[in-house]
Motif scaffolding. Sequence first.
Motif, mmCIF file in Angstrom:
data_model
loop_
_atom_site.group_PDB
_atom_site.id
_atom_site.type_symbol
_atom_site.label_atom_id
_atom_site.label_comp_id
_atom_site.label_asym_id
_atom_site.label_seq_id
_atom_site.Cartn_x
_atom_site.Cartn_y
_atom_site.Cartn_z
ATOM 1 N N GLY A 8 2.084 -68.380 92.252
ATOM 2 C CA GLY A 8 2.789 -68.376 93.461
ATOM 3 C C GLY A 8 3.068 -69.888 94.121
ATOM 4 O O GLY A 8 2.634 -70.899 93.559
ATOM 5 N N SER A 9 3.420 -70.011 95.229
ATOM 6 C CA SER A 9 3.660 -71.457 95.920
ATOM 7 C C SER A 9 3.799 -71.162 97.232
ATOM 8 O O SER A 9 4.183 -70.110 97.821
ATOM 9 C CB SER A 9 5.199 -72.067 95.348
ATOM 10 O OG SER A 9 6.125 -71.112 95.119
ATOM 11 N N ILE A 10 3.688 -72.485 98.054
ATOM 12 C CA ILE A 10 3.974 -72.348 99.282
ATOM 13 C C ILE A 10 5.212 -73.435 99.510
ATOM 14 O O ILE A 10 4.953 -74.731 99.033
ATOM 15 C CB ILE A 10 2.769 -72.708 100.254
ATOM 16 C CG1 ILE A 10 1.741 -71.862 100.240
ATOM 17 C CG2 ILE A 10 3.150 -72.940 101.647
ATOM 18 C CD1 ILE A 10 0.695 -71.989 101.182
ATOM 19 N N LEU A 11 6.271 -73.029 99.802
ATOM 20 C CA LEU A 11 7.296 -73.810 100.032
ATOM 21 C C LEU A 11 7.662 -74.288 101.218
ATOM 22 O O LEU A 11 8.222 -73.122 102.239
ATOM 23 C CB LEU A 11 8.980 -72.998 99.522
ATOM 24 C CG LEU A 11 8.472 -72.504 98.080
ATOM 25 C CD1 LEU A 11 9.947 -71.689 97.617
ATOM 26 C CD2 LEU A 11 8.134 -73.408 96.820
ATOM 27 N N THR A 69 5.054 -75.066 92.001
ATOM 28 C CA THR A 69 4.427 -73.773 91.931
ATOM 29 C C THR A 69 2.986 -73.858 91.492
ATOM 30 O O THR A 69 2.789 -74.780 90.480
ATOM 31 C CB THR A 69 5.213 -72.931 90.738
ATOM 32 O OG1 THR A 69 6.534 -72.826 91.384
ATOM 33 C CG2 THR A 69 4.665 -71.673 90.582
#
Lengths: 134, 318
Positions: B88-91, B82
């Motif tokens: 936020g995050s890009i998984l 994160t």
Amino acid sequence: MDRPIRVLVAKPGLDGHDRGAKVIARALRDAGMEVIYTGLRLTPDQIVQAALQEDVDVVALSILSGAHGHLLPKVVDKLKEEGIYDEVLVLGGGVIPEDDIPELKKAGVAEIFTPGTPTGVTIDFIKNNLKRSL
Amino acid sequence: MELGKRLLEGDKRAAARLISMIENDDPEAVAILSAYFSHTGNARVIGITGPPGAGKSTLVDKLAKLLRKKDAKVGVLAVDPTSPFSGGSILGDRIRMSDLNLDPGVFIRSMGTRGQLGGLSKSTLGAVKILDIMGMDYILIETVGVGQSEVDIVKAADSVLMVMVPGLGDDIQALKAGIMEIGDVFVINKADRDGADRTKTEIEMMLDFSHGDWRPPVSQAVAVNNIGIEELTDNLDKHWSFMKDSGKLIEKRVNNSELEIIDLTQSAILKKMMGNDDNRNRIRELAKKVAIRERDPYSISQMVLKEMIVGEEGGVKD
Ligand code: B12
Ligand SMILES: Nc1nc2c(ncn2[C@@H]2O[C@H](COP(=O)(O)OP(=O)(O)OP(=O)(O)O)[C@@H](O)[C@H]2O)c(=O)[nH]1
Ligand SMILES: [Mg+2]
């Protein structure tokens, strides 16, 4: 409860244009959202199963292949079949002609974002239209 | 509790919802996990760790497919970082696993670390239990791409698979201090690249210096082409047999449960202290006395413990 908005960003069909999807994924991340990026060439079934397992608030579909008229409503129908359409906001974006948009909205896609739309507009739309509370 | 019943029947939507609830500290989810805890402990938990981009997700995809051929049910937890700035995050781990989306015997969940530094998220242990209750035979946990100190996976898994790639060279030296020690099984992925044999030799040499009853096996793989996966699962099975036969498995699970109890208790104490305004204000007032040397912080902390955590009769305060 304070929790991040979870968004599935997916590209349905045989469409290799992934720049727009990546731009959107990054913009949503920078707005504090948890973005599950699933990559290229998924079928509507695969997208809906991923959305279910990831328990997302938003399914964001990027499509530049011209097949939106078929693929986007299909995703909506599958979400309904799984019983999660009431919880999930469905968005579309990419190269989609103005004239096709009313039909897509009637089919259950909440909004379509075409090239040139500032990402801030999408972020505000998501925040204001979530189907379940945060 | 309705959710718990559905989970026990293997309902994916119930699992998905419960993982979110655990991630969001929902007390109802905690109550469900507590009530259904006796249904856990059946799954084999394997951690997959290694540097960023080593091919962990691709390996998880191939391992899961092989296990599915043996008719085992497979749960996957894929952790990605994160952003500390936006939250936020890009998984993106699922990109490598899209064929598994439609398999009824597979459940995949992506998780952001949400501020946790050890390579997992603080909800990973809870999510493991959820997949265990729903009847998964194997649970594969992919950690974030690790550097030197992300070793929380040892607290969550029965076996840790360390994924390396050719040409790490000096990096192996750097990694060895913290990370290398936690690997139970090693694989050099991307063996289609130059230097795979040399890297294997280097790792073997390093492992020869380590002591203990278990010498980690090292194999090679080309995950993208599904090569070396059988040998890898054989090595994982060997470690599993060793753990069971030597009594180390139960020892490890005791250790992990101990850490979990300490962790949960610590969080509960912190929450009791900081979760209400009266307590916060009180601590602030006491701090002012400490600042001007009217009181010392050691005796104050004893006092806080008595006032906020331990009740009059020595019980725990509500
Ligand atoms: C770059 C490009 C390519 C690159 C793609 C590289 C890549 N990895 O993405 C390459 C050269 C590979 C390519 C190939 C092809 N392309 Co091309 N390509 C383009 C081009 C010039 C720009 C697209 C782009 O990247 N824009 C930049 C990004 C950032 O913008 P965007 O994708 O539109 O996304 C923005 C918005 O749409 C929106 N958005 C997008 N998705 C989503 C999703 C959500 C949820 C939201 C909220 C918003 C959103 O937000 C983004 C940021 O503002 C367009 C023309 C154009 N001007 O759009 C043609 C275009 C898309 N391509 C086209 C075609 C036909 C092809 C080919 C079939 C050509 C061929 N005959 O081989 C192939 C097919 C490739 C394939 N496998 O699918 C056509 C599509 C026609 C149609 N839809 O009817 C276009 C429109 C050109 C044209 N006018 O004919 N292409
Ligand atoms: N040449 C080669 N490339 C591989 C191999 N395995 C995976 N890759 C590629 O390596 C890249 C990273 O693979 P992932 O599986 O996403 O790696 P990862 O360790 O999960 O990455 P993070 O989760 O980002 O740390 C992808 O482009 C894969 O296709 C392999 O055996 N050989
Ligand atoms: Mg990965």
